[in-house]
Design a protein around this motif. Sequence first.
Motif, mmCIF file in Angstrom:
data_model
loop_
_atom_site.group_PDB
_atom_site.id
_atom_site.type_symbol
_atom_site.label_atom_id
_atom_site.label_comp_id
_atom_site.label_asym_id
_atom_site.label_seq_id
_atom_site.Cartn_x
_atom_site.Cartn_y
_atom_site.Cartn_z
ATOM 1 N N GLU A 7 1.085 -1.256 0.297
ATOM 2 C CA GLU A 7 0.004 -0.188 -0.251
ATOM 3 C C GLU A 7 0.871 0.898 0.637
ATOM 4 O O GLU A 7 0.655 2.172 -0.840
ATOM 5 C CB GLU A 7 -0.804 0.041 1.011
ATOM 6 N N LYS A 10 2.492 1.643 -3.538
ATOM 7 C CA LYS A 10 1.321 1.996 -4.433
ATOM 8 C C LYS A 10 0.994 3.493 -4.409
ATOM 9 O O LYS A 10 0.885 4.133 -5.354
ATOM 10 C CB LYS A 10 0.191 1.013 -4.237
ATOM 11 N N SER A 11 1.055 3.893 -2.869
ATOM 12 C CA SER A 11 0.869 5.178 -2.555
ATOM 13 C C SER A 11 1.847 6.139 -3.377
ATOM 14 O O SER A 11 1.631 7.819 -3.874
ATOM 15 C CB SER A 11 0.319 5.225 -1.299
ATOM 16 N N LEU A 12 2.842 5.897 -3.246
ATOM 17 C CA LEU A 12 3.593 6.375 -4.123
ATOM 18 C C LEU A 12 4.089 6.431 -5.779
ATOM 19 O O LEU A 12 4.780 7.558 -6.733
ATOM 20 C CB LEU A 12 5.708 5.975 -4.181
ATOM 21 N N LYS A 13 3.019 5.339 -6.249
ATOM 22 C CA LYS A 13 2.747 5.542 -7.422
ATOM 23 C C LYS A 13 3.474 4.328 -8.759
ATOM 24 O O LYS A 13 3.924 4.008 -9.936
ATOM 25 C CB LYS A 13 2.688 5.945 -8.838
ATOM 26 N N ALA A 14 3.822 2.962 -7.570
ATOM 27 C CA ALA A 14 5.284 2.174 -8.296
ATOM 28 C C ALA A 14 4.240 0.960 -8.611
ATOM 29 O O ALA A 14 3.044 1.277 -8.162
ATOM 30 C CB ALA A 14 5.823 1.553 -6.908
ATOM 31 N N SER A 15 4.615 0.921 -9.703
ATOM 32 C CA SER A 15 4.294 -0.261 -10.799
ATOM 33 C C SER A 15 4.830 -1.743 -10.529
ATOM 34 O O SER A 15 4.459 -2.978 -11.206
ATOM 35 C CB SER A 15 3.749 0.564 -12.197
ATOM 36 N N ASP A 48 -7.128 -6.855 -5.789
ATOM 37 C CA ASP A 48 -6.344 -5.673 -6.684
ATOM 38 C C ASP A 48 -7.355 -5.536 -8.153
ATOM 39 O O ASP A 48 -7.930 -5.166 -9.216
ATOM 40 C CB ASP A 48 -4.896 -5.030 -6.370
ATOM 41 N N ASN A 53 -7.430 -2.961 -10.195
ATOM 42 C CA ASN A 53 -6.051 -1.968 -10.043
ATOM 43 C C ASN A 53 -4.434 -2.849 -10.107
ATOM 44 O O ASN A 53 -4.259 -3.880 -10.133
ATOM 45 C CB ASN A 53 -6.116 -1.706 -8.631
ATOM 46 N N TYR A 55 -0.710 -3.487 -10.910
ATOM 47 C CA TYR A 55 0.421 -2.821 -10.981
ATOM 48 C C TYR A 55 0.949 -4.738 -10.911
ATOM 49 O O TYR A 55 0.497 -5.654 -10.748
ATOM 50 C CB TYR A 55 0.242 -3.095 -9.283
#
Length: 189
Positions: A7, A10-15, A48, A53, A55
Amino acid sequence: DLIKIVEHFKSLKASIITFGIDNAHLKKESYPKLVASYRRLADYYYRDIMAGNFYEITNFTEVLLQIVFKERKVSHCNAGLSYLGVAAEGSLYKCPRFTGFDQHKFGDIDRSDEIAARRNAFVEQLRRNAGERNIKCSKCPFMLLCGGLCHYDLFKRGKGDRDMADELCLLRQTIYAQVLKLYVRIPQE
């Protein structure tokens, strides 16, 4: 808590997220907690994916790709097979983590014949799969997905490439079992 870590990234936009567990410093009694965390993470990841979602958690997706492309592993990774670690002075090792450990040195950069001979001996040692190196691996349903344990993790435990460390094996088996669950649960389309 692997979900909390995912999480955060993901909040840092890591894919693309990869977990590299520092097995040299993890206590044996911590492995059951880590196993449970991987199980929860697989369920979280499934939710997800189904929610759109997308990633990548490479600990899972690499195994999914192995299944899809029917890839067999002869070793935990490609250390000594498709890559070597190179030290600043030109020594080559089967893995960058072995730099400075002479027993894992494949040769020097200017001695290609020495490197080829050592690499060929290592490939022969690995043979075709982990089951030929270890009886416990030969009985594991994930043998061809796994390829055995990390050479360095075994080395740090005072073991060789033919040996086993039960807690590491349990962790790997958990990941493979969770990936199989993901594979059958995710709609094929």
